[in-house]
Scaffold this motif. Structure first.
Motif, PDB file in Angstrom:
ATOM      1  N   TYR A   1     -32.793  59.927 -33.208  1.00 44.70           N
ATOM      2  CA  TYR A   1     -33.068  58.614 -32.647  1.00 44.70           C
ATOM      3  C   TYR A   1     -34.739  58.476 -32.538  1.00 44.70           C
ATOM      4  CZ  TYR A   1     -28.490  57.484 -31.317  1.00 44.70           C
ATOM      5  OH  TYR A   1     -27.280  57.297 -31.266  1.00 44.70           O
TER       6      TYR A   1
ATOM      7  N   PHE B   1     -28.903  51.098 -28.183  1.00 45.98           N
ATOM      8  CA  PHE B   1     -29.555  50.843 -26.974  1.00 45.98           C
ATOM      9  C   PHE B   1     -30.238  49.445 -26.747  1.00 45.98           C
ATOM     10  CE2 PHE B   1     -29.631  55.200 -25.186  1.00 45.98           C
ATOM     11  CZ  PHE B   1     -29.156  55.886 -26.215  1.00 45.98           C
ATOM     12  N   GLY B   2     -30.372  49.277 -25.552  1.00 47.16           N
ATOM     13  CA  GLY B   2     -31.110  47.937 -25.011  1.00 47.16           C
ATOM     14  C   GLY B   2     -32.809  48.543 -24.865  1.00 47.16           C
ATOM     15  N   LYS B   3     -33.509  47.640 -24.747  1.00 47.81           N
ATOM     16  CA  LYS B   3     -34.908  48.124 -24.636  1.00 47.81           C
ATOM     17  C   LYS B   3     -35.211  48.989 -23.435  1.00 47.81           C
ATOM     18  CE  LYS B   3     -36.971  44.224 -27.059  1.00 47.81           C
ATOM     19  NZ  LYS B   3     -38.421  43.151 -27.278  1.00 47.81           N
TER      20      LYS B   3
ATOM     21  N   GLY C   1     -36.089  50.811 -26.744  1.00 46.78           N
ATOM     22  CA  GLY C   1     -35.109  51.876 -26.758  1.00 46.78           C
ATOM     23  C   GLY C   1     -34.880  52.474 -27.854  1.00 46.78           C
TER      24      GLY C   1
ATOM     25  N   PHE D   1     -29.053  64.615 -24.855  1.00 40.33           N
ATOM     26  CA  PHE D   1     -30.329  64.418 -25.346  1.00 40.33           C
ATOM     27  C   PHE D   1     -31.196  65.712 -25.095  1.00 40.33           C
ATOM     28  CE2 PHE D   1     -30.537  60.249 -27.424  1.00 40.33           C
ATOM     29  CZ  PHE D   1     -29.309  59.654 -26.761  1.00 40.33           C
ATOM     30  N   GLY D   2     -32.101  65.760 -26.017  1.00 44.81           N
ATOM     31  CA  GLY D   2     -33.273  66.720 -25.788  1.00 44.81           C
ATOM     32  C   GLY D   2     -34.458  65.935 -25.111  1.00 44.81           C
ATOM     33  N   GLU D   3     -35.505  66.600 -24.633  1.00 42.86           N
ATOM     34  CA  GLU D   3     -36.709  65.788 -23.957  1.00 42.86           C
ATOM     35  C   GLU D   3     -37.425  65.136 -25.222  1.00 42.86           C
ATOM     36  OE1 GLU D   3     -36.957  69.009 -20.382  1.00 42.86           O
ATOM     37  OE2 GLU D   3     -38.746  67.958 -21.378  1.00 42.86           O
TER      38      GLU D   3
ATOM     39  N   LEU E   1     -25.010  55.242 -30.884  1.00 42.45           N
ATOM     40  CA  LEU E   1     -25.235  54.249 -30.010  1.00 42.45           C
ATOM     41  C   LEU E   1     -26.308  53.372 -30.083  1.00 42.45           C
ATOM     42  CD1 LEU E   1     -25.594  57.011 -27.086  1.00 42.45           C
ATOM     43  CD2 LEU E   1     -23.933  55.302 -27.383  1.00 42.45           C
TER      44      LEU E   1
ATOM     45  N   GLN F   1     -33.448  57.705 -17.887  1.00 41.42           N
ATOM     46  CA  GLN F   1     -34.600  58.680 -18.268  1.00 41.42           C
ATOM     47  C   GLN F   1     -35.553  58.810 -17.291  1.00 41.42           C
ATOM     48  OE1 GLN F   1     -36.774  57.286 -21.781  1.00 41.42           O
ATOM     49  NE2 GLN F   1     -36.882  59.168 -22.352  1.00 41.42           N
TER      50      GLN F   1
ATOM     51  N   TYR G   1     -27.498  54.578 -19.711  1.00 39.73           N
ATOM     52  CA  TYR G   1     -28.299  55.929 -19.467  1.00 39.73           C
ATOM     53  C   TYR G   1     -29.467  56.123 -18.765  1.00 39.73           C
ATOM     54  CZ  TYR G   1     -25.677  58.456 -23.454  1.00 39.73           C
ATOM     55  OH  TYR G   1     -24.760  59.169 -24.069  1.00 39.73           O
TER      56      TYR G   1
ATOM     57  N   PHE H   1     -22.311  52.105 -22.013  1.00 39.50           N
ATOM     58  CA  PHE H   1     -23.067  53.137 -21.157  1.00 39.50           C
ATOM     59  C   PHE H   1     -24.362  52.468 -20.508  1.00 39.50           C
ATOM     60  CE2 PHE H   1     -20.562  56.211 -23.757  1.00 39.50           C
ATOM     61  CZ  PHE H   1     -20.352  55.628 -24.970  1.00 39.50           C
TER      62      PHE H   1
ATOM     63  N   GLY I   1     -40.518  62.661 -17.515  1.00 37.75           N
ATOM     64  CA  GLY I   1     -40.531  64.070 -17.973  1.00 37.75           C
ATOM     65  C   GLY I   1     -39.292  64.537 -18.343  1.00 37.75           C
ATOM     66  N   GLU I   2     -38.236  63.745 -18.250  1.00 37.65           N
ATOM     67  CA  GLU I   2     -36.960  64.481 -18.897  1.00 37.65           C
ATOM     68  C   GLU I   2     -36.445  63.754 -20.070  1.00 37.65           C
ATOM     69  OE1 GLU I   2     -35.880  65.626 -14.083  1.00 37.65           O
ATOM     70  OE2 GLU I   2     -34.353  65.013 -15.558  1.00 37.65           O
ATOM     71  N   GLY I   3     -35.258  64.252 -20.691  1.00 36.49           N
ATOM     72  CA  GLY I   3     -34.717  63.446 -21.646  1.00 36.49           C
ATOM     73  C   GLY I   3     -33.572  62.652 -21.120  1.00 36.49           C
ATOM     74  N   LEU I   4     -33.261  61.574 -21.851  1.00 36.03           N
ATOM     75  CA  LEU I   4     -32.088  60.759 -21.790  1.00 36.03           C
ATOM     76  C   LEU I   4     -30.690  61.504 -20.939  1.00 36.03           C
ATOM     77  CD1 LEU I   4     -32.316  58.206 -24.608  1.00 36.03           C
ATOM     78  CD2 LEU I   4     -32.343  57.439 -22.163  1.00 36.03           C
TER      79      LEU I   4
ATOM     80  N   LEU J   1     -26.551  60.612 -19.444  1.00 34.73           N
ATOM     81  CA  LEU J   1     -25.786  59.684 -19.227  1.00 34.73           C
ATOM     82  C   LEU J   1     -25.418  59.356 -17.823  1.00 34.73           C
ATOM     83  CD1 LEU J   1     -23.477  57.826 -20.509  1.00 34.73           C
ATOM     84  CD2 LEU J   1     -22.025  59.929 -19.785  1.00 34.73           C
TER      85      LEU J   1
ATOM     86  N   PHE K   1     -31.334  52.364 -19.317  1.00 32.86           N
ATOM     87  CA  PHE K   1     -30.910  51.754 -20.642  1.00 32.86           C
ATOM     88  C   PHE K   1     -29.410  51.660 -20.746  1.00 32.86           C
ATOM     89  CE2 PHE K   1     -34.709  52.638 -23.160  1.00 32.86           C
ATOM     90  CZ  PHE K   1     -35.284  53.753 -22.649  1.00 32.86           C
TER      91      PHE K   1
END
Lengths: 114, 114
Positions: A35, B104-106, A42, A105-107, B102, B38, B36, B34, B41-44, B46, B89
């Motif tokens: 992504y 996603f919204g903004k 997003g 997800f990864g970072e 997926l 964030q 999600y 869904f 400093g981390e990934g997304l 769920l 998100f």
């Protein structure tokens, strides 16, 4: 259990160059999705790989290409970089069969194109 | 095509306030929905999901109900904490073959002050 790891975390390129981003999927996952997340937006789906084959592609030009390897890790390649390619690139893995909808997800890899 | 619309942000609340983040979607058929999150400093990751109409997803005190009649999946929490500060998100998925992508919204940034 090892999570999704991406490299590099940050990189700077100039317009016209090429870049390769790498992703190791979570243990046991055979599907990788990429992504693009522009600032303040997003994530946008680029493409997905399932068992080394492309399994769906979003609205991105052919200069965005990818690979998945037998160990299910993946690469995203972008040729002829443009300024608008500056974004956070996210890799996500999932288990293929019986997909439940959760992506891991990864970072991300933050790409800046100057 | 499929799309997700989230309310405009950012949102700033005091600790223990009630949270609602609106999300509506456009999709053919019956998508899975869904939220999600964030964290800095981390990934997304769920937060919660719902796969059919009238399902309620819940996690960490957050809830969202899949409302087909209003094509909505609003996120709520009765009492937010400083640790809930993050970007949220809303997303939907439609299966394509063995796996799905997926949309996603903004995203919306939530800041909770002590």
């Amino acid at each position: 259990e090892t999570g999704v790891t991406q490299s590099p975390t940050h990189l700077i390129k100039t317009r016209g160059q090429q870049v390769t981003l790498r992703c190791s999927s979570q243990s046991g996952h055979n599907t990788v999705s990429w992504y693009q997340q522009a600032l303040g937006q997003g994530p946008q789906f680029i493409f997905q790989y399932y068992r080394e084959e492309e399994n769906g592609r979003g609205n991105f030009p052919p200069r965005f290409s990818g690979l998945q390897f037998p160990n299910y890790s993946s690469e995203l390649n972008v040729n002829a970089l443009e300024l608008d390619d500056s974004a956070l690139y996210l890799c996500a893995s999932s288990a293929g069969q019986g997909y439940t909808g959760e992506l891991f997800f990864g970072e991300g890899s933050r790409l800046t194109v100057l | 095509g499929n799309s997700v619309t989230q309310m405009e942000g950012p949102v700033t609340l005091s600790e223990e306030a009630f949270l609602t983040i609106n999300c509506t979607y456009t999709a053919t058929g019956y998508p899975s929905l869904f939220w999600y999150v964030q964290y800095p400093g981390e990934g997304l990751q769920l937060l919660l999901k719902a796969t059919k109409a009238d399902d309620k997803g819940s996690n960490k005190g957050f809830e969202a109900t899949y409302r087909k009649e209003t094509t909505s999946f609003h996120l709520e929490k009765g009492s937010v904490q400083v640790s809930d500060s993050a970007v949220y998100f809303c997303a939907l998925s439609r299966p394509t073959g063995a796996n799905s992508k997926l949309t996603f919204g903004k995203g919306i940034t939530l800041s909770v002050r002590p």
